[in-house]
Design a protein around this motif. Structure first.
Motif, PDB file in Angstrom:
ATOM      1  N   VAL A 130       0.347  -9.518  -9.894  1.00 21.88           N
ATOM      2  CA  VAL A 130      -0.557  -8.818  -9.207  1.00 21.88           C
ATOM      3  C   VAL A 130      -1.911  -9.069  -9.770  1.00 21.88           C
ATOM      4  O   VAL A 130      -2.160  -9.244 -11.030  1.00 21.88           O
ATOM      5  N   GLN A 131      -2.858  -9.423  -8.744  1.00 21.81           N
ATOM      6  CA  GLN A 131      -4.316  -9.642  -9.131  1.00 21.81           C
ATOM      7  C   GLN A 131      -5.075  -8.562  -8.711  1.00 21.81           C
ATOM      8  O   GLN A 131      -5.260  -8.118  -7.667  1.00 21.81           O
ATOM      9  N   ALA A 132      -6.058  -8.076  -9.851  1.00 19.33           N
ATOM     10  CA  ALA A 132      -6.783  -6.946  -9.580  1.00 19.33           C
ATOM     11  C   ALA A 132      -8.209  -7.632  -9.264  1.00 19.33           C
ATOM     12  O   ALA A 132      -8.506  -8.370  -9.742  1.00 19.33           O
ATOM     13  N   ASP A 133      -9.047  -6.715  -8.613  1.00 26.47           N
ATOM     14  CA  ASP A 133     -10.459  -7.157  -8.143  1.00 26.47           C
ATOM     15  C   ASP A 133     -11.346  -7.239  -9.375  1.00 26.47           C
ATOM     16  O   ASP A 133     -12.873  -7.483  -9.243  1.00 26.47           O
ATOM     17  N   SER A 134     -11.153  -6.492 -10.400  1.00 27.43           N
ATOM     18  CA  SER A 134     -11.830  -6.331 -11.544  1.00 27.43           C
ATOM     19  C   SER A 134     -11.229  -6.160 -12.744  1.00 27.43           C
ATOM     20  O   SER A 134     -10.038  -6.001 -13.042  1.00 27.43           O
ATOM     21  N   THR A 135     -11.769  -6.606 -13.982  1.00 29.17           N
ATOM     22  CA  THR A 135     -11.055  -6.331 -15.324  1.00 29.17           C
ATOM     23  C   THR A 135     -10.733  -5.076 -15.711  1.00 29.17           C
ATOM     24  O   THR A 135      -9.895  -4.688 -16.269  1.00 29.17           O
ATOM     25  N   ALA A 136     -11.685  -4.032 -15.045  1.00 26.45           N
ATOM     26  CA  ALA A 136     -11.236  -2.566 -15.398  1.00 26.45           C
ATOM     27  C   ALA A 136     -10.448  -2.323 -14.728  1.00 26.45           C
ATOM     28  O   ALA A 136      -9.317  -1.434 -15.102  1.00 26.45           O
TER      29      ALA A 136
ATOM     30  N   ALA B  99       0.693  -1.284  -0.094  1.00 24.86           N
ATOM     31  CA  ALA B  99      -0.014   0.000   0.111  1.00 24.86           C
ATOM     32  C   ALA B  99       0.696   1.357  -0.059  1.00 24.86           C
ATOM     33  O   ALA B  99       0.508   2.167  -0.632  1.00 24.86           O
ATOM     34  N   GLU B 100       2.004   1.356   0.749  1.00 26.12           N
ATOM     35  CA  GLU B 100       2.792   2.249   0.597  1.00 26.12           C
ATOM     36  C   GLU B 100       3.598   2.438  -0.405  1.00 26.12           C
ATOM     37  O   GLU B 100       3.712   3.753  -0.887  1.00 26.12           O
ATOM     38  N   LEU B 101       4.000   1.670  -1.303  1.00 29.31           N
ATOM     39  CA  LEU B 101       4.759   1.676  -2.535  1.00 29.31           C
ATOM     40  C   LEU B 101       3.649   1.989  -3.734  1.00 29.31           C
ATOM     41  O   LEU B 101       4.165   2.939  -4.601  1.00 29.31           O
ATOM     42  N   VAL B 102       2.711   1.595  -3.890  1.00 31.37           N
ATOM     43  CA  VAL B 102       1.786   1.873  -5.034  1.00 31.37           C
ATOM     44  C   VAL B 102       0.741   2.983  -4.888  1.00 31.37           C
ATOM     45  O   VAL B 102       0.050   3.556  -5.667  1.00 31.37           O
ATOM     46  N   GLY B 103       0.397   3.098  -3.514  1.00 30.75           N
ATOM     47  CA  GLY B 103      -0.705   4.156  -3.217  1.00 30.75           C
ATOM     48  C   GLY B 103      -1.938   3.457  -2.745  1.00 30.75           C
ATOM     49  O   GLY B 103      -2.172   2.314  -3.125  1.00 30.75           O
ATOM     50  N   GLU B 104      -2.797   4.301  -2.099  1.00 25.03           N
ATOM     51  CA  GLU B 104      -3.880   3.359  -1.296  1.00 25.03           C
ATOM     52  C   GLU B 104      -4.895   3.144  -2.261  1.00 25.03           C
ATOM     53  O   GLU B 104      -5.268   2.137  -1.951  1.00 25.03           O
ATOM     54  N   ASP B 105      -4.991   3.955  -3.272  1.00 22.26           N
ATOM     55  CA  ASP B 105      -6.137   3.663  -4.340  1.00 22.26           C
ATOM     56  C   ASP B 105      -6.085   2.410  -5.170  1.00 22.26           C
ATOM     57  O   ASP B 105      -6.767   1.549  -5.327  1.00 22.26           O
ATOM     58  N   VAL B 106      -4.814   2.201  -5.330  1.00 25.78           N
ATOM     59  CA  VAL B 106      -4.349   1.032  -6.120  1.00 25.78           C
ATOM     60  C   VAL B 106      -4.178  -0.059  -5.198  1.00 25.78           C
ATOM     61  O   VAL B 106      -4.985  -1.308  -5.747  1.00 25.78           O
TER      62      VAL B 106
ATOM     63  N   GLU C 249      -6.190  -0.682  -2.786  1.00 31.27           N
ATOM     64  CA  GLU C 249      -7.371  -1.015  -2.321  1.00 31.27           C
ATOM     65  C   GLU C 249      -8.195  -1.853  -3.549  1.00 31.27           C
ATOM     66  O   GLU C 249      -9.037  -2.841  -3.046  1.00 31.27           O
ATOM     67  N   HIS C 250      -7.618  -1.948  -4.683  1.00 34.98           N
ATOM     68  CA  HIS C 250      -8.396  -2.923  -5.784  1.00 34.98           C
ATOM     69  C   HIS C 250      -7.298  -3.854  -6.526  1.00 34.98           C
ATOM     70  O   HIS C 250      -7.718  -4.472  -7.351  1.00 34.98           O
ATOM     71  N   ALA C 251      -6.087  -4.065  -5.955  1.00 34.32           N
ATOM     72  CA  ALA C 251      -5.055  -4.911  -6.693  1.00 34.32           C
ATOM     73  C   ALA C 251      -4.092  -5.474  -5.460  1.00 34.32           C
ATOM     74  O   ALA C 251      -3.821  -4.628  -4.554  1.00 34.32           O
ATOM     75  N   GLN C 252      -4.006  -6.723  -5.288  1.00 33.28           N
ATOM     76  CA  GLN C 252      -2.992  -7.353  -4.428  1.00 33.28           C
ATOM     77  C   GLN C 252      -1.888  -8.067  -4.887  1.00 33.28           C
ATOM     78  O   GLN C 252      -2.265  -8.858  -6.118  1.00 33.28           O
TER      79      GLN C 252
END
Length: 166
Positions: A105-111, A82-89, A91-94
């Protein structure tokens, strides 16, 4: 004669024999031929390897000696995501895997997966600034994981069980 007298006489005979042959005399108290004993020195006021070391320095030296630096740096990416990529990213990717410089990295949606692919260069720069250059060389982005409907060796092509809903 006692044992010590016999030993002393044998030593004197050996020295006399060596002197006749022209051998160099060996100084008393010196161990080994031609070696000098180093006098024990104290560390003194300056820094020395024998001085107590901070735990972090010792741990980093052990990690370097055993070749763990890359794996520990990869672990920092997971711990500080979270510190490296930012809170908004974050929140939707791990991050889910790290191997040979490739971070998956896996995103929580295709968008969000598409958005991360577009931001890939920026994310790699941020990660390199945080954990070091050359740790993460490539970013692989995956979309959300959906259940597989393909079961068994004789799968029939088509929509499968989804066409019977409703």
């Amino acid at each position: 004669m006692q044992g010590s007298d016999i030993a002393r006489a044998a030593l004197e005979a050996a020295r006399a024999s060596a002197k006749e042959r022209g051998a160099k005399t060996v100084r008393k108290g010196v161990r080994g031929a031609g070696t000098r004993r180093r006098r024990r020195t104290w560390s003194g006021p300056g820094p020395d390897d024998r001085d107590p070391q901070p735990l972090g320095r010792v741990a980093s030296r052990i990690a370097k000696d055993r070749g763990w630096v890359e794996r520990l740096s990869g672990g920092q990416v997971f711990g500080r995501w979270a510190e490296l990529v930012g809170e908004d990213v974050a929140e939707h990717a791990q991050p889910i895997a790290f191997s040979d410089g490739e971070l998956t990295v896996q995103a929580d949606s295709t968008a969000w997966a598409t958005q991360l692919r577009l931001l890939q260069r920026e994310l790699l720069k941020r990660i390199a600034a945080g954990v070091g250059h050359g740790v993460v060389k490539k970013l692989k982005v995956q979309g959300p994981a959906a259940p597989s409907w393909r079961y068994g060796p004789r799968h029939v092509p088509g929509r499968g069980p989804r066409d019977t809903y409703g």
